[in-house]
Design an enzyme around this catalytic site. Structure first.
Site, short mmCIF file in Angstrom:
data_model
loop_
_atom_site.label_atom_id
_atom_site.label_comp_id
_atom_site.label_asym_id
_atom_site.label_seq_id
_atom_site.Cartn_x
_atom_site.Cartn_y
_atom_site.Cartn_z
N SER A 59 -7.09 1.51 -0.91
CA SER A 59 -6.42 2.15 0.22
C SER A 59 -7.45 2.98 0.97
CB SER A 59 -5.25 3.00 -0.31
OG SER A 59 -4.59 3.65 0.74
N HIS A 91 -4.55 -1.40 1.98
CA HIS A 91 -3.51 -0.76 2.78
C HIS A 91 -4.00 -0.56 4.21
CE1 HIS A 91 -1.53 1.30 -0.98
NE2 HIS A 91 -1.31 0.00 -0.92
N ASP A 97 -0.21 3.38 -5.78
CA ASP A 97 0.02 1.94 -5.75
C ASP A 97 -1.07 1.23 -6.58
OD1 ASP A 97 1.19 -0.47 -5.08
OD2 ASP A 97 0.14 -0.63 -3.15
#
Length: 207
Positions: free
Chosen positions: A27, A54, A146
């Site tokens: 991310s 992401h 995540d």
């Protein structure tokens, strides 16, 4: 947890044949991390790599173009039902979950997971279901949790868990969450992850 220091021996329990897929999640800070990781994979590297980074749902193909400049391997955003081919880098497209099926990918517009679509957990869990001990999961820098559950599932099914050393991450939240969720096979500085993958997968090719 192991520290990767060089070549694996044939007797090393982590050196095993037939890795068929590597899944990578990142991310915040992922652009730089991926450019370094992918640059370390040689042109002869045959194990396909699927990546969730992401990003905003309206992102264009700038990420693919940028990362391709840092990789000698062909790289593309996945299309639905696309066959997984050796030696390719696959990126989850913006605003779609990327799932692994037997020998191919699928895209989904199901609800975001951990506020993310694409979700790292979705990719990792589907890869664990299909490839079990033949998949390697890699968690890099990121600013949320995540990927932690997905990496745990990969490990439960016999796959390997590699996590970027939080001390070398632009954002340490994601690697620290993964470390809390699994017993990592390796925690490595960013510069050490590609050599470890090459070593693991080249050993497999020698079998």
């Amino acid at each position: 947890m192991r520290r990767f220091t060089g070549e694996l021996s044939r007797d090393d329990p982590l050196a095993r044949p037939s890795f068929e897929l590597i899944v990578v999640g990142t991310s915040m800070g992922g652009l730089n991390a991926l450019s370094i990781l992918l640059a370390g994979l040689p042109k002869s590297f045959l194990v396909p790599v699927a990546v969730v980074q992401h990003r905003h749902k309206d992102s264009d193909n700038t990420l693919s173009s940028f990362l391709q400049r840092h990789s000698t391997l062909p790289l593309k955003a996945v299309e639905d039902k696309e066959t997984i081919m050796p030696g390719w880098i696959y990126l989850a497209p913006a605003d779609y979950h990327l799932l692994v099926e037997q020998g191919s990918f699928a895209l989904s517009t199901e609800a975001p997971v951990s506020y993310a679509r694409p979700s790292i957990d979705v990719l990792f869990e589907s890869a664990a279901d299909v490839y079990a001990e033949r998949v390697i999961g890699v968690i890099l820098t990121g600013a949320n949790h995540d990927g932690a559950q997905g990496l745990a599932k990969i490990q439960e099914r016999g796959g390997l868990a590699i996590i970027q050393d939080p001390a070398t991450a632009e954002s340490r939240t994601m690697p620290e969450a993964a470390i809390a969720a699994v017993k990592p096979d390796w925690i490595l500085p960013l510069s050490g992850i590609a050599p470890c993958l090459v070593n693991l997968c080249q050993f497999a090719l020698k079998e």
